[in-house]
Design a protein around this motif. Structure first.
Motif, PDB file in Angstrom:
ATOM      1  N   ARG A  46       0.829  -1.201   0.000  1.00  0.00           N
ATOM      2  CA  ARG A  46       0.000   0.000   0.000  1.00  0.00           C
ATOM      3  C   ARG A  46       0.862   1.250   0.000  1.00  0.00           C
ATOM      4  NH1 ARG A  46      -2.811   1.604   3.657  1.00  0.00           N
ATOM      5  NH2 ARG A  46      -4.854   2.112   2.801  1.00  0.00           N
ATOM      6  N   ASN A  47       1.864   1.276   0.908  1.00  0.00           N
ATOM      7  CA  ASN A  47       2.805   2.397   0.992  1.00  0.00           C
ATOM      8  C   ASN A  47       2.064   3.731   1.034  1.00  0.00           C
ATOM      9  OD1 ASN A  47       5.334   3.594   1.163  1.00  0.00           O
ATOM     10  ND2 ASN A  47       5.512   3.830  -1.059  1.00  0.00           N
ATOM     11  N   ARG A  48       1.047   3.789   1.900  1.00  0.00           N
ATOM     12  CA  ARG A  48       0.239   4.991   1.981  1.00  0.00           C
ATOM     13  C   ARG A  48       0.073   5.408   3.426  1.00  0.00           C
ATOM     14  NH1 ARG A  48      -4.273   2.634  -1.818  1.00  0.00           N
ATOM     15  NH2 ARG A  48      -5.619   3.135  -0.068  1.00  0.00           N
ATOM     16  N   ARG A  49      -0.645   6.526   3.608  1.00  0.00           N
ATOM     17  CA  ARG A  49      -0.907   7.024   4.951  1.00  0.00           C
ATOM     18  C   ARG A  49      -1.611   5.958   5.782  1.00  0.00           C
ATOM     19  NH1 ARG A  49      -4.849  12.072   5.557  1.00  0.00           N
ATOM     20  NH2 ARG A  49      -6.344  10.393   5.107  1.00  0.00           N
ATOM     21  N   GLY A  50      -1.249   5.864   7.021  1.00  0.00           N
ATOM     22  CA  GLY A  50      -1.819   4.852   7.897  1.00  0.00           C
ATOM     23  C   GLY A  50      -0.903   3.677   8.132  1.00  0.00           C
ATOM     24  N   SER A  51       0.239   3.637   7.424  1.00  0.00           N
ATOM     25  CA  SER A  51       1.140   2.494   7.574  1.00  0.00           C
ATOM     26  C   SER A  51       1.740   2.404   8.972  1.00  0.00           C
ATOM     27  CB  SER A  51       2.251   2.574   6.527  1.00  0.00           C
ATOM     28  OG  SER A  51       1.734   2.412   5.228  1.00  0.00           O
ATOM     29  N   VAL A  52       1.967   3.557   9.613  1.00  0.00           N
ATOM     30  CA  VAL A  52       2.546   3.538  10.963  1.00  0.00           C
ATOM     31  C   VAL A  52       1.603   2.827  11.915  1.00  0.00           C
ATOM     32  CG1 VAL A  52       3.260   4.952  12.912  1.00  0.00           C
ATOM     33  CG2 VAL A  52       3.921   5.608  10.591  1.00  0.00           C
ATOM     34  N   ARG A  53       0.327   3.168  11.845  1.00  0.00           N
ATOM     35  CA  ARG A  53      -0.643   2.504  12.719  1.00  0.00           C
ATOM     36  C   ARG A  53      -0.737   1.022  12.391  1.00  0.00           C
ATOM     37  NH1 ARG A  53      -6.994   4.104  13.439  1.00  0.00           N
ATOM     38  NH2 ARG A  53      -7.242   3.313  11.334  1.00  0.00           N
ATOM     39  N   LEU A  54      -0.763   0.687  11.122  1.00  0.00           N
ATOM     40  CA  LEU A  54      -0.871  -0.713  10.723  1.00  0.00           C
ATOM     41  C   LEU A  54       0.315  -1.523  11.241  1.00  0.00           C
ATOM     42  CD1 LEU A  54      -2.139  -0.270   7.071  1.00  0.00           C
ATOM     43  CD2 LEU A  54      -3.436  -1.230   8.975  1.00  0.00           C
ATOM     44  N   ARG A  55       1.515  -0.978  11.117  1.00  0.00           N
ATOM     45  CA  ARG A  55       2.693  -1.708  11.604  1.00  0.00           C
ATOM     46  C   ARG A  55       2.648  -1.869  13.120  1.00  0.00           C
ATOM     47  NH1 ARG A  55       5.801  -2.363   7.298  1.00  0.00           N
ATOM     48  NH2 ARG A  55       5.705  -0.814   5.628  1.00  0.00           N
ATOM     49  N   ARG A  56       2.113  -0.884  13.823  1.00  0.00           N
ATOM     50  CA  ARG A  56       1.990  -1.003  15.270  1.00  0.00           C
ATOM     51  C   ARG A  56       1.019  -2.128  15.631  1.00  0.00           C
ATOM     52  NH1 ARG A  56       1.227   3.997  16.213  1.00  0.00           N
ATOM     53  NH2 ARG A  56      -1.041   4.082  16.287  1.00  0.00           N
ATOM     54  N   LEU A  57      -0.095  -2.222  14.911  1.00  0.00           N
ATOM     55  CA  LEU A  57      -1.063  -3.274  15.190  1.00  0.00           C
ATOM     56  C   LEU A  57      -0.491  -4.654  14.882  1.00  0.00           C
ATOM     57  CD1 LEU A  57      -4.334  -1.663  13.772  1.00  0.00           C
ATOM     58  CD2 LEU A  57      -3.436  -1.605  16.105  1.00  0.00           C
ATOM     59  N   LEU A  58       0.271  -4.755  13.802  1.00  0.00           N
ATOM     60  CA  LEU A  58       0.897  -6.040  13.479  1.00  0.00           C
ATOM     61  C   LEU A  58       1.923  -6.423  14.535  1.00  0.00           C
ATOM     62  CD1 LEU A  58       1.379  -5.899   9.596  1.00  0.00           C
ATOM     63  CD2 LEU A  58      -0.538  -6.778  10.931  1.00  0.00           C
ATOM     64  N   ALA A  59       2.643  -5.442  15.066  1.00  0.00           N
ATOM     65  CA  ALA A  59       3.619  -5.730  16.121  1.00  0.00           C
ATOM     66  C   ALA A  59       2.921  -6.268  17.366  1.00  0.00           C
ATOM     67  CB  ALA A  59       4.416  -4.468  16.455  1.00  0.00           C
TER      68      ALA A  59
END
Length: 341
Positions: free
Chosen positions: A176-189
């Motif tokens: 996706r490489n779009r806005r929201g990736s920081v939150r998504l990576r936090r949830l995956l962590a």
């Protein structure tokens, strides 16, 4: 006016919903179609009809959306997540659909059609409907949900039920490489670290705020002195052998599961593990008080100088992910309980 058998066959396969193009291909004239609309048929979407006069069902609306968007379109995001069977997303309007970027994005009534250049995902054919792959649907839906708590519930449900792999979710976050990736990576962590539900994630966030508690292990494997498997606690403090269990009726499917949750930990107590029970409601009502309870129990266990004779093994990835999870979780809880992002 009798309908051609071709129309009847198509309508049966499509829950009684047909397109104008299908009717014309079956030999009906434009005049015949106009005569039927409002008398025997219902206009569902532009050039899409339900062969009835009553209100359409959700499934008929979905079929209508598929016919409107075309054969190259597929359901995506929250709509696809619901159709894949996840409870975290309801079937809300507008329906979300994707089309290759050679087509234009458009919003027609309760159908939101978006063009995308990411067209390599495997699609699932379910009768007349085409669904995007679950991993991408979860990522897109989690990115679009206004509440981070709702996004967390979605990701954790998909992972806990083993419907998707973390690697696949990470692949789509990268794609996706779009806005929201920081939150998504936090949830995956958080999912990788072992949080299996929103209450468990909230518990980890709570204890991460403490200045006195050591890092907690989420859902470790616990073995008793005779080699027996014991309850896996939601959070474990290995220095003193203390377990913290979330007791929440909301996150269990039925009475038997709730009963099991209430008595969970009795096997731990039987081998002298210190067990502390908390509820999401108590944490929401008295955040500092519940954290203090856990801190006092840990201090009392430390002063006792004894530790239960159990062997505890952290889940894989905890050592790698715990720092990222506790850091982000601490910020989330300190910013306000239950706030979305």
């Amino acid at each position: 006016m009798d309908l051609p058998q071709t129309v009847i066959t198509v309508a049966r396969a499509q829950a009684g919903v047909v397109s104008r193009a299908q009717l014309l291909a079956a030999g009906l004239t434009p005049e015949a179609i106009r005569w039927r609309i409002g008398r025997d048929w219902r206009l569902l979407l532009p050039a899409v009809y339900a062969l009835q006069t009553g209100p359409p069902s959700d499934h008929q609306r979905l079929v209508g959306a598929q016919l409107l968007a075309g054969e190259q379109a597929w359901f995506a995001g929250r709509t696809a997540v619901h159709l894949h069977g996840l409870r975290a997303c309801s079937l809300d309007l507008p329906f979300t659909m994707l089309v290759p970027d050679s087509h234009r994005s458009r919003r027609i009534a309760w159908v939101d059609v978006r063009s995308t250049s990411l067209t390599g995902e495997p699609l699932l054919e379910r009768g007349p409907l085409r669904l995007g792959c679950l991993a991408r649907s979860v990522v897109d839906a989690a990115a679009g949900l206004p509440s981070e708590r709702d996004a967390r519930a979605l990701v954790l449900e998909a992972v806990q039920r083993r419907l998707v792999r973390l690697d696949d979710l990470e692949l789509w976050v990268d794609a996706r490489n779009r806005r929201g990736s920081v939150r998504l990576r936090r949830l995956l962590a958080e999912a990788a670290a072992g949080a299996w539900s929103v209450p468990e994630s909230d518990l980890l966030a709570l204890v991460a705020r403490s200045a006195t508690l050591p890092p907690a292990w989420p859902n470790p494997l616990v073995t008793g002195p005779a080699g027996e498997s014991l309850t896996s606690p939601d959070a474990w403090f290995d220095d003193v052998g203390m377990a913290v269990l979330v007791q929440s009726r909301q996150f269990h499917a039925g009475a038997l599961d709730w009963d099991a949750t209430v008595v969970a930990g009795s096997d731990l107590s039987a081998v002298r593990v210190v067990v502390v029970g908390v509820t999401p409601e108590a944490i929401a009502r008295d955040l500092e008080g519940q954290l203090r309870r856990i801190e006092l129990a840990h201090e009392a266990a430390r002063r006792s100088g004894t530790r239960a004779p159990v062997t505890v093994t952290p889940r894989p990835a905890v050592a790698l992910q715990a720092a990222a999870v506790t850091g982000s979780a601490a910020g989330r809880v300190s910013a306000g309980w239950g706030q979305g992002g």
